[in-house]
Scaffold this active site. Sequence first.
Site, PDB file in Angstrom:
ATOM      1  N   THR A  88       3.650   7.591   9.394  1.00  0.00           N
ATOM      2  CA  THR A  88       4.468   8.695   8.892  1.00  0.00           C
ATOM      3  C   THR A  88       4.224   8.927   7.404  1.00  0.00           C
ATOM      4  O   THR A  88       3.526   8.171   6.735  1.00  0.00           O
ATOM      5  CB  THR A  88       5.967   8.401   9.101  1.00  0.00           C
ATOM      6  OG1 THR A  88       6.344   7.307   8.256  1.00  0.00           O
ATOM      7  CG2 THR A  88       6.267   8.060  10.557  1.00  0.00           C
ATOM      8  N   HIS A  90       6.255   8.397   5.133  1.00  0.00           N
ATOM      9  CA  HIS A  90       7.044   7.437   4.364  1.00  0.00           C
ATOM     10  C   HIS A  90       6.191   6.673   3.351  1.00  0.00           C
ATOM     11  O   HIS A  90       6.614   6.417   2.227  1.00  0.00           O
ATOM     12  CB  HIS A  90       7.750   6.470   5.323  1.00  0.00           C
ATOM     13  CG  HIS A  90       8.720   5.570   4.653  1.00  0.00           C
ATOM     14  ND1 HIS A  90       8.487   4.218   4.485  1.00  0.00           N
ATOM     15  CD2 HIS A  90       9.929   5.819   4.097  1.00  0.00           C
ATOM     16  CE1 HIS A  90       9.517   3.682   3.856  1.00  0.00           C
ATOM     17  NE2 HIS A  90      10.400   4.626   3.605  1.00  0.00           N
ATOM     18  N   ARG A 129      -6.042  -8.116  -2.064  1.00  0.00           N
ATOM     19  CA  ARG A 129      -5.452  -7.834  -3.370  1.00  0.00           C
ATOM     20  C   ARG A 129      -4.395  -8.856  -3.775  1.00  0.00           C
ATOM     21  O   ARG A 129      -4.190  -9.117  -4.952  1.00  0.00           O
ATOM     22  CB  ARG A 129      -4.869  -6.417  -3.359  1.00  0.00           C
ATOM     23  CG  ARG A 129      -5.954  -5.368  -3.444  1.00  0.00           C
ATOM     24  CD  ARG A 129      -5.569  -4.035  -2.835  1.00  0.00           C
ATOM     25  NE  ARG A 129      -6.688  -3.101  -2.920  1.00  0.00           N
ATOM     26  CZ  ARG A 129      -7.736  -3.106  -2.115  1.00  0.00           C
ATOM     27  NH1 ARG A 129      -7.822  -3.995  -1.144  1.00  0.00           N
ATOM     28  NH2 ARG A 129      -8.711  -2.227  -2.264  1.00  0.00           N
TER      29      ARG A 129
END
Length: 157
Positions: A88, A90, A129
């Site tokens: 989505t 979001h 990361r």
Amino acid sequence: MEFLMSKHEADAPHLLIVEARFYDDLADALLDGAKAALDEAGATYDVVTVPGALEIPATISFALDGADNGGTEYDGFVALGTVIRGETYHFDIVSNESCRALTDLSVEESIAIGNGILTVENEEQAWVRARREDKDKGGFAARAALTMIGLRKKFGA
């Protein structure tokens, strides 16, 4: 990348690490890197946990307000968290708004913030990361905060 502040110049800065623990294992890796970098620099720090990346800027703002009211004063802040793209919109909202709010706080309040909020496509990218032996973005964010503390002092801000 070389940072601009040595341990001696820091005069033992005190920082607040604000970590979002939406992904616990990744949060642990980011926090480990940040703590190691701050320990190496001789800095002291407190850690506070929030549910997600969007809550990090508000928490830093609360800390600033608290300092104005006699609470702990921090020389800088380290923001840690992970946002992984889902299905989505979001992801875009959380990524963009958390970064924007941290930048706004840094500029408007003249505070040192190291942004270690990962915004990635998948968990594999996040791990590369987050791990200290790879990109160590938690450590990078802590060192960035220390650098900004040094620059702030240099300019008398």
